[in-house]
Design a protein around this motif. Structure first.
Motif, PDB file in Angstrom:
ATOM      1  N   THR A  24       0.840  -1.201   0.000  1.00 19.78           N
ATOM      2  CA  THR A  24       0.000   0.000   0.000  1.00 19.78           C
ATOM      3  C   THR A  24       0.874   1.250   0.000  1.00 19.78           C
ATOM      4  OG1 THR A  24      -1.778  -1.169   1.126  1.00 19.78           O
ATOM      5  CG2 THR A  24      -1.825   1.231   1.244  1.00 19.78           C
ATOM      6  N   ALA A  25       1.930   1.244   0.802  1.00 15.56           N
ATOM      7  CA  ALA A  25       2.856   2.391   0.827  1.00 15.56           C
ATOM      8  C   ALA A  25       3.545   2.552  -0.531  1.00 15.56           C
ATOM      9  CB  ALA A  25       3.882   2.217   1.934  1.00 15.56           C
ATOM     10  N   LEU A  26       3.962   1.451  -1.135  1.00 22.04           N
ATOM     11  CA  LEU A  26       4.624   1.491  -2.439  1.00 22.04           C
ATOM     12  C   LEU A  26       3.703   2.065  -3.506  1.00 22.04           C
ATOM     13  CD1 LEU A  26       7.199   0.547  -4.082  1.00 22.04           C
ATOM     14  CD2 LEU A  26       5.907  -1.564  -4.522  1.00 22.04           C
ATOM     15  N   CYS A  27       2.511   1.506  -3.622  1.00 18.63           N
ATOM     16  CA  CYS A  27       1.564   1.937  -4.661  1.00 18.63           C
ATOM     17  C   CYS A  27       0.912   3.279  -4.345  1.00 18.63           C
ATOM     18  CB  CYS A  27       0.492   0.864  -4.862  1.00 18.63           C
ATOM     19  SG  CYS A  27       1.156  -0.685  -5.497  1.00 18.63           S
ATOM     20  N   ALA A  43      -5.308   4.267  -4.325  1.00 19.31           N
ATOM     21  CA  ALA A  43      -6.027   4.284  -3.051  1.00 19.31           C
ATOM     22  C   ALA A  43      -5.750   2.985  -2.299  1.00 19.31           C
ATOM     23  CB  ALA A  43      -7.518   4.429  -3.300  1.00 19.31           C
ATOM     24  N   PRO A  44      -5.636   3.047  -0.979  1.00 19.81           N
ATOM     25  CA  PRO A  44      -5.395   1.832  -0.193  1.00 19.81           C
ATOM     26  C   PRO A  44      -6.422   0.725  -0.459  1.00 19.81           C
ATOM     27  CG  PRO A  44      -5.037   3.765   1.171  1.00 19.81           C
ATOM     28  CD  PRO A  44      -5.609   4.256  -0.143  1.00 19.81           C
ATOM     29  N   ALA A  45      -7.672   1.099  -0.647  1.00 23.10           N
ATOM     30  CA  ALA A  45      -8.700   0.082  -0.897  1.00 23.10           C
ATOM     31  C   ALA A  45      -8.426  -0.676  -2.191  1.00 23.10           C
ATOM     32  CB  ALA A  45     -10.086   0.730  -0.944  1.00 23.10           C
ATOM     33  N   ARG A  46      -7.958   0.016  -3.210  1.00 20.94           N
ATOM     34  CA  ARG A  46      -7.655  -0.648  -4.485  1.00 20.94           C
ATOM     35  C   ARG A  46      -6.497  -1.629  -4.316  1.00 20.94           C
ATOM     36  NH1 ARG A  46      -5.236   1.722 -10.060  1.00 20.94           N
ATOM     37  NH2 ARG A  46      -5.337  -0.252 -11.182  1.00 20.94           N
ATOM     38  N   VAL A  47      -5.492  -1.235  -3.561  1.00 18.37           N
ATOM     39  CA  VAL A  47      -4.356  -2.129  -3.325  1.00 18.37           C
ATOM     40  C   VAL A  47      -4.832  -3.379  -2.577  1.00 18.37           C
ATOM     41  CG1 VAL A  47      -2.095  -2.378  -2.238  1.00 18.37           C
ATOM     42  CG2 VAL A  47      -2.719  -0.216  -3.332  1.00 18.37           C
ATOM     43  N   LEU A  79      11.678  -3.506   0.213  1.00 19.20           N
ATOM     44  CA  LEU A  79      12.196  -2.366  -0.552  1.00 19.20           C
ATOM     45  C   LEU A  79      11.331  -2.060  -1.762  1.00 19.20           C
ATOM     46  CD1 LEU A  79      15.909  -3.517  -0.612  1.00 19.20           C
ATOM     47  CD2 LEU A  79      14.957  -1.674   0.787  1.00 19.20           C
ATOM     48  N   GLY A  80      10.486  -3.010  -2.122  1.00 20.55           N
ATOM     49  CA  GLY A  80       9.670  -2.901  -3.330  1.00 20.55           C
ATOM     50  C   GLY A  80       9.501  -4.278  -3.915  1.00 20.55           C
ATOM     51  N   LEU A 107      10.520   1.494  -3.444  1.00 20.93           N
ATOM     52  CA  LEU A 107      10.276   2.671  -2.605  1.00 20.93           C
ATOM     53  C   LEU A 107      11.388   3.700  -2.832  1.00 20.93           C
ATOM     54  CD1 LEU A 107       9.335   0.792   0.671  1.00 20.93           C
ATOM     55  CD2 LEU A 107       7.812   2.293  -0.639  1.00 20.93           C
ATOM     56  N   PRO A 108      11.085   4.981  -2.774  1.00 24.04           N
ATOM     57  CA  PRO A 108      12.120   6.007  -2.985  1.00 24.04           C
ATOM     58  C   PRO A 108      13.337   5.864  -2.068  1.00 24.04           C
ATOM     59  CG  PRO A 108       9.962   7.012  -3.114  1.00 24.04           C
ATOM     60  CD  PRO A 108       9.758   5.585  -2.658  1.00 24.04           C
ATOM     61  N   THR A 109      13.152   5.337  -0.863  1.00 25.13           N
ATOM     62  CA  THR A 109      14.298   5.156   0.038  1.00 25.13           C
ATOM     63  C   THR A 109      15.297   4.131  -0.507  1.00 25.13           C
ATOM     64  OG1 THR A 109      13.035   3.526   1.307  1.00 25.13           O
ATOM     65  CG2 THR A 109      13.025   5.812   2.120  1.00 25.13           C
ATOM     66  N   ALA A 110      14.866   3.298  -1.470  1.00 25.80           N
ATOM     67  CA  ALA A 110      15.745   2.287  -2.066  1.00 25.80           C
ATOM     68  C   ALA A 110      16.342   2.745  -3.400  1.00 25.80           C
ATOM     69  CB  ALA A 110      14.966   0.983  -2.265  1.00 25.80           C
ATOM     70  N   TRP A 111      15.927   3.893  -3.893  1.00 27.66           N
ATOM     71  CA  TRP A 111      16.429   4.385  -5.181  1.00 27.66           C
ATOM     72  C   TRP A 111      17.892   4.761  -5.084  1.00 27.66           C
ATOM     73  CZ3 TRP A 111      12.110   8.338  -6.952  1.00 27.66           C
ATOM     74  CH2 TRP A 111      10.921   7.646  -7.161  1.00 27.66           C
ATOM     75  N   GLY A 112      18.597   4.607  -6.186  1.00 25.45           N
ATOM     76  CA  GLY A 112      19.984   5.032  -6.282  1.00 25.45           C
ATOM     77  C   GLY A 112      20.973   4.139  -5.561  1.00 25.45           C
ATOM     78  N   ARG A 113      20.541   2.981  -5.137  1.00 27.96           N
ATOM     79  CA  ARG A 113      21.410   2.063  -4.394  1.00 27.96           C
ATOM     80  C   ARG A 113      21.736   0.800  -5.190  1.00 27.96           C
ATOM     81  NH1 ARG A 113      18.025   2.046   1.107  1.00 27.96           N
ATOM     82  NH2 ARG A 113      19.551   0.509   1.766  1.00 27.96           N
TER      83      ARG A 113
END
Length: 193
Positions: A24-27, A43-47, A79-80, A107-113
């Protein structure tokens, strides 16, 4: 934990219902969704009602080594995801000749790694070694330079740009979408391994 693959830093494992908050956080992240679907967070409900259940059903429907796999490290449980499945996206040839489609969402926190590239390389290798696939394909928006770099680092090459008449175009869609591919012959010759 149902592990599909391990790389130097990553564990690719099956998603489970317990991953709902993370998915849900990812989407639901605007930056993650910027170049996907309608360009807006889900929307969380869709996920909960559509997205995660569809991903979980793939494990029953597809061969054991295909599907969407959660990316984790020893310290980070989610991480995704990265996916390898029969080609189905707009702009790709479908059916047996379509090849296997590579995808990822982090997730953006995992980008660029380097995680997306590491997962992509592992799934490309699996496609050719385990599944004896003829080709791996992927598509993204032409303006999605980050995703294009991941595909190139995984050995795929740009083969064409196409323009789709989207019902609700998102910024950048006027530049089209791109298709990347890597054949088993190219991979065996060293283009991607």
């Amino acid at each position: 934990m149902d592990v599909r693959l391990r790389t130097d830093r990553l564990i690719l494992r099956r998603l489970s219902p317990a991953d709902l908050p993370a998915v849900t956080a990812l989407c639901g992240d605007p930056e993650v969704m910027r170049y996907l679907e309608d360009g807006r967070p889900m929307a969380p409900a869709r996920v909960a009602e559509e997205v995660l259940p569809a991903l979980l059903r793939e494990y029953d429907r597809l061969p054991e080594v295909l599907g969407c796999w959660a990316l984790a490290t020893a310290d980070e449980p989610f991480l995704g995801w990265a996916a390898l499945r029969p080609a189905h996206s707009v702009g790709l040839e479908t059916g047996p000749a379509g090849g296997l489609e590579l995808g990822y969402r982090l997730l953006p926190t995992a980008w660029g790694r380097g995680y997306a590239t590491e997962a992509a390389l592992a799934l490309v290798r699996s496609a050719f070694v385990e599944l004896r696939a003829d080709r791996v394909v992927a598509t993204t928006m032409a303006v999605n330079s980050g995703s294009r770099r991941v595909l190139e680092r995984a050995g795929l090459r740009h083969v064409r740009t196409f323009f789709e008449d989207w019902p609700d175009p998102i910024p950048g869609s006027e530049h089209g979408d791109v298709v990347y591919q890597l054949t088993r012959t190219e991979w065996s010759a060293g283009a991607g391994n």
